[in-house]
Design a protein around this motif. Structure first.
Motif, short mmCIF file in Angstrom:
data_model
loop_
_atom_site.label_atom_id
_atom_site.label_comp_id
_atom_site.label_asym_id
_atom_site.label_seq_id
_atom_site.Cartn_x
_atom_site.Cartn_y
_atom_site.Cartn_z
N ARG A 174 61.98 -21.86 -43.04
CA ARG A 174 61.07 -22.97 -43.38
C ARG A 174 59.93 -23.00 -42.37
O ARG A 174 60.17 -23.20 -41.18
N VAL A 183 59.47 -25.82 -39.55
CA VAL A 183 60.15 -25.95 -38.25
C VAL A 183 59.49 -25.08 -37.16
O VAL A 183 60.08 -24.87 -36.10
N THR A 226 69.02 -32.31 -41.44
CA THR A 226 68.21 -31.15 -41.05
C THR A 226 68.64 -30.61 -39.69
O THR A 226 67.96 -29.78 -39.10
N GLU A 227 69.77 -31.12 -39.18
CA GLU A 227 70.20 -30.74 -37.83
C GLU A 227 70.40 -29.23 -37.72
O GLU A 227 69.95 -28.61 -36.75
N LEU A 269 69.25 -26.73 -39.56
CA LEU A 269 67.98 -26.02 -39.67
C LEU A 269 67.21 -26.08 -38.35
O LEU A 269 66.70 -25.07 -37.86
N ASN A 270 67.16 -27.26 -37.77
CA ASN A 270 66.42 -27.43 -36.52
C ASN A 270 67.10 -26.74 -35.34
O ASN A 270 66.42 -26.20 -34.46
#
Lengths: 380, 182
Positions: free
Chosen positions: B126, B129, B162-163, B165-166
């Motif tokens: 993504r 990010v 979104t943890e 992903l981040n």
């Protein structure tokens, strides 16, 4: 009375701290219209206020927003609005109404560059005279000027307390830098809260604008059985309009006296290294942060510099300035305006020392080194 | 002289630079127990336009909250790089997006060209990010906040759901930083 929250280190902006301070002070109504750089105040309160049984309303414009907080306060709710320059201009007529009708309320102005829509995202301090004289006619008003996130919280609480205590609108002047800069802050576990004095007389004998000794008449809330008249026209103790010069004089005199007598309770300054200062800097808000840094740097270079910082701007700390004016060689007044406060300082110094204004109106902050250079020049 | 570190994260509105600045300030102030300020500058537009977030981390008091003597500049767009490089000190760290800020101005800096946006898009999945990929690189190369503090600050700040992903973006950034430093 106090409110409590868990002591927890947070990083928050001045705008968030303002909203938190309002909540701690007991706000129950916010009426506003969003405008950069103040919108975060409304953003926080729009979800926090309903959660505690308060009310948040976004009005059709700033004029309506100002009217709404006056109405809410008359009904007994501690009320606030927040805006920036263009909105502050629109609120002026109703601010005058709040002055004349002695309705406690807090108006936050997060200053941006002007005039007109000017510089929405850039800091300025050009509304400081408007805070005092923006609405027409002689009128009592209080203006507070914090310079940090923790102090924005503290002075928002104080704005509510002074407003309740003296039945006056209180203006909290922030600026874009203070509103948007985030700093470390621990929300205090409790704060002192002042509530307006309610009447002890029954409704039949209640005089809403009684000329009391303190100058502050007890205030009944609408909806509690007291019915009385509220008007922006000059009025007598009953609240009804009058053209009788004696009655008009009594009202004008009381409005002036209630803040004059309380001057020392309201005026509040911070002095940094002033005891033996030979050069004094007078600065407030974001500019005071640059000034503080400059004064400490000057001291480290052996220059006797000091900072006088008003936490209350109106009523003006004229006596505090005059006392130091007799001690120093020069007073430097940096501000993000074209001499607005420098002129006031000059008036307060009454010729005891020269006053040097340093204005900046290009949207950029005054840097510490610019003030340091002025201190060095004045020290020669 | 006590510890003081000044950073400027720049790019365009909507790239999450203010959020990245907030996370760095929170990491330093809350989890590393130092003083920190985050201040921002942006245009009147809701999206686009040059945007910057400035973070100052210090063991002492922070008066003037604007960066004047940068230890680190992150630039995700050419416009931001050209506009905001003037305060980067000699020997300072310049982290420029390899695709979008490729023309490096003259300066005596330690320059790293890193495909922040490309990595976020192609490796993490993504582009949004890229700010957290950059944060990982900053943490590794600057040492201004601890890795653990930054991780806790990210998890406390990003939207729920979104943890992962981040965290993936953060770890990818740390790995890039490690590689660059090595």
């Amino acid at each position: 009375m106090s409110t409590s929250t868990k002591p927890k280190v947070r990083v928050m902006s001045g705008n968030e701290a303002c909203a938190e301070g309002a909540l701690a002070a007991g706000i129950r109504f916010f009426g506003g219209y969003p405008i950069t750089p103040s919108s975060e105040i409304a953003e926080v309160l729009c979800y926090r206020l309903p959660a505690i049984g308060g009310r948040f309303i976004q009005m059709e414009d700033e004029i309506g927003a100002m009217g709404s907080i006056i109405g809410a306060s008359l009904a007994g709710a501690k009320s606030m609005t927040a805006t920036s320059g263009p909105g502050f201009s629109l609120k002026q007529e109703n601010i005058g109404y709040a002055c004349m009708t002695e309705v406690p309320c807090v108006i936050v102005n997060v200053m941006r560059g002007g005039p007109s829509t000017g510089l929405p995202t850039m800091a300025a301090q050009g509304d400081v005279m408007q805070a005092k004289w923006g609405t027409h006619g002689d009128h009592p008003i209080i203006t507070l000027t914090p310079n940090s996130v923790p102090e924005t919280y503290e002075l928002t609480v104080r704005a509510f307390n002074l407003s309740e205590k003296y039945r006056v609108p209180v203006i909290l002047l922030l600026d874009e830098i203070l509103g948007h800069t985030e700093e470390k802050f621990v929300i205090p576990e409790s704060v002192e809260i002042v509530d307006r004095i309610k009447p002890s007389d029954p409704p039949e004998t209640y005089l809403p604008y009684k000329h009391t000794e303190s100058g502050v008449p007890p205030m009944a809330s609408f909806g509690e059985g007291y019915r009385y008249h509220v008007t922006g026209l000059a009025h007598d103790e009953t609240g009804f309009p009058t053209n009788n010069p004696a009655e008009i004089g009594k009202l004008a005199e009381r409005l002036r006296r209630k803040l004059d007598d309380a001057r020392d309770d309201i005026v509040d300054v911070q002095r940094v290294e002033c005891d033996d200062a030979e050069v004094l800097v007078f600065a407030y808000g974001c500019t005071a942060r640059s000034a503080n840094q400059a004064v400490l740097e000057a001291r480290s270079r052996g220059l006797k510099a000091g900072l006088l910082r008003p936490r209350t701007m109106w009523p003006f700390p004229d006596r505090e300035i005059h006392a130091l004016a007799q001690q120093v060689k020069q007073i430097i007044v940096p501000e993000l305006a074209d001499g607005q406060i420098a002129h006031e300082v000059e008036w307060a110094a009454k010729g005891a020392c020269p006053v040097k204004g340093f204005g900046r109106i290009d949207g950029q902050p005054i840097r510490p080194v610019q003030i340091l250079e002025l201190i060095e020049e004045a020290s020669r | 002289m006590s510890f003081r570190y000044e950073m400027r994260l720049s790019g365009e509105g909507g790239q999450g630079l203010v959020l990245a600045g907030k996370i760095l300030a929170e990491a330093a102030a809350i989890y590393d127990d130092r003083n920190a300020t985050q201040s921002q500058s942006y245009g009147p537009e809701a999206r686009g336009g040059a945007s910057k977030s400035e973070v100052i981390i210090s063991d002492g008091e922070i008066d003037f909250p604007k960066a004047e003597n940068l230890d680190l500049l992150l630039a995700l767009t050419q416009e931001a790089l050209d506009k905001y490089n003037s305060d980067l000190k000699v020997g300072g760290l310049l982290l420029a997006d390899a695709e979008n800020a490729a023309r490096i101005p003259e300066g005596d800096w330690r320059v790293y060209k890193i495909p922040f946006i490309g990595t976020a898009r192609d490796k993490v999945g993504r582009a949004i990010v890229a700010n957290i990929v950059a944060l990982g690189v900053i943490v590794k190369l600057s040492g201004a906040v601890s890795e653990k503090a930054a991780e806790e600050a990210i998890l406390a700040r990003v939207p729920r759901g979104t943890e992962e992903l981040n965290m993936e973006a953060y770890r990818t950034g740390l790995a890039i930083g490690e590689e660059m430093a090595g």
